[in-house]
Design an enzyme around this catalytic site. Structure first.
Site, mmCIF file in Angstrom:
data_model
loop_
_atom_site.group_PDB
_atom_site.id
_atom_site.type_symbol
_atom_site.label_atom_id
_atom_site.label_comp_id
_atom_site.label_asym_id
_atom_site.label_seq_id
_atom_site.Cartn_x
_atom_site.Cartn_y
_atom_site.Cartn_z
ATOM 1 N N ASP A 114 1.009 -1.171 -0.153
ATOM 2 C CA ASP A 114 -0.123 0.201 -0.076
ATOM 3 C C ASP A 114 0.904 1.004 -0.025
ATOM 4 O O ASP A 114 2.084 1.206 0.441
ATOM 5 C CB ASP A 114 -0.868 0.095 1.346
ATOM 6 C CG ASP A 114 -1.935 -1.085 1.302
ATOM 7 O OD1 ASP A 114 -2.569 -1.545 0.023
ATOM 8 O OD2 ASP A 114 -2.283 -1.562 2.096
ATOM 9 N N ASP A 132 -6.662 -1.479 -5.001
ATOM 10 C CA ASP A 132 -7.961 -1.120 -3.968
ATOM 11 C C ASP A 132 -8.879 -0.029 -4.662
ATOM 12 O O ASP A 132 -10.099 0.079 -4.499
ATOM 13 C CB ASP A 132 -7.500 -0.526 -2.592
ATOM 14 C CG ASP A 132 -6.564 -1.749 -1.814
ATOM 15 O OD1 ASP A 132 -6.836 -2.807 -1.993
ATOM 16 O OD2 ASP A 132 -5.664 -1.022 -0.954
#
Length: 166
Positions: A114, A132
């Site tokens: 991330d 995402d």
């Protein structure tokens, strides 16, 4: 169905863009980078699921997540392949491409990379990635496409009902 090529290419494109962005993040984000008052780039690794739930649960959890996400991605991919409506196939491609990117991370590294840090002041949203974003965009689009498809039929039925009352 002519849009199979488009939705397949979009799936692969999302996967490739996600993996390229994660590669760049791992290579260049030793320190956080401020992009403005609401956004930073900050490297993180999520061994859990959404919002870090079940993080640190071990290898069984990792492979369970890979299997479950893979099963859902395969089911959605099958739906995408059979879908005649482009407005439904495209969001499915976004979801499948994003899910595939996160699956690849879990298989390769045991955690999802991330790097997008959205915040207001000191309140931070959990760090996320392009995969995402594609999943959320695809899911929202799919919901809107479903609602849009139903709205005209509902309006037509209401119109007919009103005409019969006259």
């Amino acid at each position: 169905m002519p849009h199979r090529t488009l939705s397949g290419a979009l799936t692969v494109g999302v996967l490739m863009a996600d993996q390229a962005a994660k590669l760049l993040a791992r290579a260049h984000l030793a320190e956080p980078v401020a992009l403005g008052p609401l956004l930073n780039l900050r490297l993180g690794f999520n061994t859990g699921v959404t919002f870090g739930l079940f993080a640190g649960a071990g290898d069984l959890s990792r492979w369970t997540l890979v299997a479950a996400t893979g099963a859902v991605a395969l089911w959605l991919g099958g739906w995408m392949w059979r879908e005649a409506r482009l407005a439904v196939a495209i969001p499915l491609a976004l979801i499948v491409g994003g899910a595939s990117g996160n699956i690849l991370d879990r298989v390769r590294a045991g955690a999802v990379t991330d790097f997008i840090d959205a915040h207001i002041g000191s309140a931070h949203w959990p760090t996320f990635n392009l995969a995402d974003s594609a999943i959320v965009l695809g899911a929202a689009w799919l919901i809107l496409a479903s609602a849009w498809r139903r709205a005209p039929a509902t309006s037509r039925a209401a119109l007919r009902s009103n005409q019969h009352r006259r």
